[in-house]
Design a protein around this motif. Structure first.
Motif, PDB file in Angstrom:
ATOM      1  N   GLU A  27       0.820  -1.217   0.000  1.00  0.00           N
ATOM      2  CA  GLU A  27       0.000   0.000   0.000  1.00  0.00           C
ATOM      3  C   GLU A  27       0.856   1.271   0.000  1.00  0.00           C
ATOM      4  O   GLU A  27       0.367   2.352  -0.298  1.00  0.00           O
ATOM      5  N   THR A  28       2.152   1.136   0.330  1.00  0.00           N
ATOM      6  CA  THR A  28       3.022   2.333   0.404  1.00  0.00           C
ATOM      7  C   THR A  28       3.754   2.537  -0.914  1.00  0.00           C
ATOM      8  O   THR A  28       3.461   3.469  -1.661  1.00  0.00           O
ATOM      9  N   VAL A  29       4.746   1.660  -1.184  1.00  0.00           N
ATOM     10  CA  VAL A  29       5.502   1.682  -2.439  1.00  0.00           C
ATOM     11  C   VAL A  29       5.791   0.216  -2.790  1.00  0.00           C
ATOM     12  O   VAL A  29       5.554  -0.673  -1.969  1.00  0.00           O
ATOM     13  N   ARG A  50      22.003  -1.530  -5.991  1.00  0.00           N
ATOM     14  CA  ARG A  50      23.224  -0.775  -5.684  1.00  0.00           C
ATOM     15  C   ARG A  50      23.046  -0.073  -4.322  1.00  0.00           C
ATOM     16  O   ARG A  50      23.297   1.112  -4.151  1.00  0.00           O
ATOM     17  N   ARG A  51      22.569  -0.851  -3.362  1.00  0.00           N
ATOM     18  CA  ARG A  51      22.274  -0.305  -2.040  1.00  0.00           C
ATOM     19  C   ARG A  51      23.502  -0.409  -1.152  1.00  0.00           C
ATOM     20  O   ARG A  51      24.154  -1.452  -1.106  1.00  0.00           O
ATOM     21  N   PRO A  52      23.831   0.662  -0.406  1.00  0.00           N
ATOM     22  CA  PRO A  52      24.952   0.581   0.526  1.00  0.00           C
ATOM     23  C   PRO A  52      24.723  -0.549   1.542  1.00  0.00           C
ATOM     24  O   PRO A  52      23.603  -0.725   2.031  1.00  0.00           O
ATOM     25  N   ALA A  59      11.661  -6.510   7.365  1.00  0.00           N
ATOM     26  CA  ALA A  59      11.063  -7.837   7.182  1.00  0.00           C
ATOM     27  C   ALA A  59       9.542  -7.686   7.079  1.00  0.00           C
ATOM     28  O   ALA A  59       8.913  -7.048   7.917  1.00  0.00           O
ATOM     29  N   HIS A  60       8.969  -8.279   6.024  1.00  0.00           N
ATOM     30  CA  HIS A  60       7.528  -8.200   5.780  1.00  0.00           C
ATOM     31  C   HIS A  60       6.888  -9.543   6.098  1.00  0.00           C
ATOM     32  O   HIS A  60       7.408 -10.585   5.689  1.00  0.00           O
ATOM     33  N   VAL A  61       5.761  -9.499   6.804  1.00  0.00           N
ATOM     34  CA  VAL A  61       5.049 -10.733   7.131  1.00  0.00           C
ATOM     35  C   VAL A  61       3.624 -10.680   6.587  1.00  0.00           C
ATOM     36  O   VAL A  61       3.022  -9.605   6.468  1.00  0.00           O
ATOM     37  N   GLU A 173       6.748   5.844   1.763  1.00  0.00           N
ATOM     38  CA  GLU A 173       7.129   4.668   2.532  1.00  0.00           C
ATOM     39  C   GLU A 173       6.541   4.703   3.939  1.00  0.00           C
ATOM     40  O   GLU A 173       6.190   5.758   4.465  1.00  0.00           O
ATOM     41  N   SER A 174       6.518   3.515   4.569  1.00  0.00           N
ATOM     42  CA  SER A 174       5.899   3.359   5.890  1.00  0.00           C
ATOM     43  C   SER A 174       6.552   4.232   6.973  1.00  0.00           C
ATOM     44  O   SER A 174       7.730   4.583   6.885  1.00  0.00           O
ATOM     45  N   THR A 175       5.775   4.534   7.977  1.00  0.00           N
ATOM     46  CA  THR A 175       6.301   5.130   9.214  1.00  0.00           C
ATOM     47  C   THR A 175       7.181   4.083   9.896  1.00  0.00           C
ATOM     48  O   THR A 175       6.807   2.911   9.961  1.00  0.00           O
ATOM     49  N   PRO A 218      20.003   3.952   9.862  1.00  0.00           N
ATOM     50  CA  PRO A 218      21.113   4.217   8.961  1.00  0.00           C
ATOM     51  C   PRO A 218      20.680   4.741   7.593  1.00  0.00           C
ATOM     52  O   PRO A 218      21.347   5.580   7.004  1.00  0.00           O
ATOM     53  N   GLY A 219      19.533   4.232   7.120  1.00  0.00           N
ATOM     54  CA  GLY A 219      19.086   4.615   5.775  1.00  0.00           C
ATOM     55  C   GLY A 219      18.839   6.103   5.639  1.00  0.00           C
ATOM     56  O   GLY A 219      18.930   6.663   4.549  1.00  0.00           O
ATOM     57  N   MET A 220      18.497   6.764   6.748  1.00  0.00           N
ATOM     58  CA  MET A 220      18.143   8.171   6.663  1.00  0.00           C
ATOM     59  C   MET A 220      19.361   9.043   6.366  1.00  0.00           C
ATOM     60  O   MET A 220      19.221  10.199   6.005  1.00  0.00           O
TER      61      MET A 220
HETATM   62  O1  TXA Z   1       6.865   1.248   3.059  1.00  0.00           O
HETATM   63  C1  TXA Z   1       7.955   0.722   3.218  1.00  0.00           C
HETATM   64  O2  TXA Z   1       8.521   0.675   4.330  1.00  0.00           O
HETATM   65  C2  TXA Z   1       8.633   0.078   1.990  1.00  0.00           C
HETATM   66  C3  TXA Z   1       7.786  -1.092   1.522  1.00  0.00           C
HETATM   67  C4  TXA Z   1       8.438  -1.883   0.409  1.00  0.00           C
HETATM   68  O3  TXA Z   1       7.486  -1.908   2.618  1.00  0.00           O
HETATM   69  N1  TXA Z   1       9.963  -0.299   2.295  1.00  0.00           N
HETATM   70  C5  TXA Z   1      10.971   0.603   2.439  1.00  0.00           C
HETATM   71  O4  TXA Z   1      12.210   0.028   2.650  1.00  0.00           O
HETATM   72  O5  TXA Z   1      10.809   1.793   2.345  1.00  0.00           O
HETATM   73  P1  TXA Z   1      13.575   0.843   2.553  1.00  0.00           P
HETATM   74  O6  TXA Z   1      14.611  -0.202   2.702  1.00  0.00           O
HETATM   75  O7  TXA Z   1      13.591   1.628   1.300  1.00  0.00           O
HETATM   76  O8  TXA Z   1      13.592   1.762   3.798  1.00  0.00           O
HETATM   77  C6  TXA Z   1      13.725   1.181   5.084  1.00  0.00           C
HETATM   78  C7  TXA Z   1      14.096   2.209   6.104  1.00  0.00           C
HETATM   79  C8  TXA Z   1      15.526   2.668   5.941  1.00  0.00           C
HETATM   80  O9  TXA Z   1      15.605   4.055   6.205  1.00  0.00           O
HETATM   81  C9  TXA Z   1      16.243   1.838   7.001  1.00  0.00           C
HETATM   82  O10 TXA Z   1      17.435   2.434   7.459  1.00  0.00           O
HETATM   83  C10 TXA Z   1      15.196   1.747   8.101  1.00  0.00           C
HETATM   84  O11 TXA Z   1      13.969   1.642   7.399  1.00  0.00           O
HETATM   85  N2  TXA Z   1      15.408   0.552   8.912  1.00  0.00           N
HETATM   86  C11 TXA Z   1      15.287  -0.740   8.541  1.00  0.00           C
HETATM   87  N3  TXA Z   1      15.636  -1.571   9.536  1.00  0.00           N
HETATM   88  C12 TXA Z   1      15.993  -0.798  10.587  1.00  0.00           C
HETATM   89  C13 TXA Z   1      16.484  -1.052  11.916  1.00  0.00           C
HETATM   90  N4  TXA Z   1      16.668  -2.287  12.358  1.00  0.00           N
HETATM   91  N5  TXA Z   1      16.750   0.004  12.701  1.00  0.00           N
HETATM   92  C14 TXA Z   1      16.569   1.260  12.265  1.00  0.00           C
HETATM   93  N6  TXA Z   1      16.120   1.575  11.021  1.00  0.00           N
HETATM   94  C15 TXA Z   1      15.846   0.566  10.195  1.00  0.00           C
END
Ligand code: TXA
Ligand code: MG
Length: 313
Positions: A27-29, A50-52, A59-61, A173-175, A218-220
């Motif tokens: 529902e997000t992306v 090409r993700r760092p 994890a999706h359930v 993307e999700s909160t 870290p992603g931020m």
């Molecule tokens: O809506 C969403 O969340 C989408 C859909 C596909 O579910 N997924 C998504 O994933 O946006 P991604 O990988 O693009 O972004 C995930 C974010 C990143 O900023 C990452 O650093 C953070 O969530 N994240 C993931 N696991 C984490 C953890 N264990 N601790 C802190 N931040 C985490």
């Protein structure tokens, strides 16, 4: 590699069970998924996008029963969030189970968990019979994909399969909320607002943007959501120069004539459309995209966060 296109959640799930990587709608992306215990498949996700390597995956359930495979500690705050917001656009960060491979969480001892609120995603995840780790299905740094065509534009020939669904309903993307601390901290704004999280668990706080460099999430730290065109956030909604290759997106039509124009009927529509608009601008060779700011409440908070990041050079 030839990328298969399918509308069947079962066919797509078979590829996951065989150790492949598969894009799927939520529902997000759109996400790019692999089975959580298939270390080689997870490595392929990082390579295809090409993700760092220091950026953890969510994890999706398909059913809440699978959460027990991911963590053994569910604090009361997380329990309340799960009851109120799963399935839905919320990711909760918990202590990870020892069995979850390091590569999935980029070496962290915590894991983000989410149950998408989308029928196709749910059917697919249930058919996978395992939690599926998935980042957004874009090349790192590009706007997240909100259509299967946008996934193909970035990843054709680099992934096993695309599960074709509808354009995503939310578009951001999700909160993300960290429940390993008390009170919980929101690491990324999304459609589930801070106010509604606070109603569920009093004291939940927002992580301060300027502190992101030392990043709990870290992603931020990484550059995000950027089209090739320069993005300008402008209250006046005016282009900075007379460049004719300028586009505009916002809630009110501008007083000038952009080459590409998107006037949205609501903040929700603006959020849903913005990433696809960025991509369309790139396809058409736009050089500057002027974005009208919105009021920071409800989904407007998440939208302004993404617009600011896209505008960072
Ligand atoms: O809506 C969403 O969340 C989408 C859909 C596909 O579910 N997924 C998504 O994933 O946006 P991604 O990988 O693009 O972004 C995930 C974010 C990143 O900023 C990452 O650093 C953070 O969530 N994240 C993931 N696991 C984490 C953890 N264990 N601790 C802190 N931040 C985490
Ligand atoms: Mg992403």
């Amino acid at each position: 590699m030839k990328t298969k296109l399918t509308r069947s959640p079962d066919v797509a799930a078979q590829d996951v069970r065989k150790g492949g990587i598969v894009a799927f709608p939520t529902e997000t992306v759109y996400g790019l998924g692999a089975a959580i215990f298939e270390v080689q498949a997870i490595a392929k996700i990082f390579e295809a996008k090409r993700r760092p390597a220091d950026n953890p995956l969510i994890a999706h359930v398909g059913e809440t029963g699978q959460i027990a495979k991911l963590t053994s500690v569910i604090p009361e705050s997380a329990q309340k969030f799960i009851e109120r917001f799963f399935p839905g656009p919320l990711t909760i960060v918990l202590k990870k189970a020892e069995t979850v491979p390091q590569i999935a969480t980029a070496g962290l001892d915590t894991i983000g968990i989410r149950m998408p609120g989308n029928a196709v995603a749910n059917e697919f995840l249930t058919a996978c019979r395992t939690p599926v780790v998935a980042p957004s299905a874009n090349v790192s740094g590009r706007p997240s994909p909100t259509t299967w065509q946008a996934v193909r534009e970035d990843l054709d020939g680099r992934i096993d399969c695309i599960l074709q669904g509808e354009p995503t309903q939310i578009g951001l993307e999700s909160t993300v909320v960290d429940c390993t601390v008390d009170p919980p901290i929101v690491l990324r704004a999304g459609a589930v607002s801070l106010e509604s999280l606070r109603e569920t668990v009093g004291g939940t706080t927002a992580y301060v943007y300027r502190e992101m460099n030392e990043a709990r999430s870290p992603g931020m730290r990484h550059k995000h959501y950027s089209p090739s065109a320069a993005v300008v956030l402008d209250g006046e909604g005016r282009p900075r120069d007379n460049n004719i290759k300028t586009a505009f997106i916002g809630l009110d039509g501008p007083a000038w004539s952009p080459k590409l124009l998107r006037v949205c009927g609501s903040v929700e529509e603006y959020a849903r459309e913005v990433f696809e608009f960025f991509r369309e601008c790139d396809r058409q060779g736009i050089e500057t995209i002027v974005c009208q700011p919105v009021e920071e409440k409800g989904i407007g908070i998440a939208l302004m966060d993404r617009l600011r990041r896209a505008a960072e050079s």
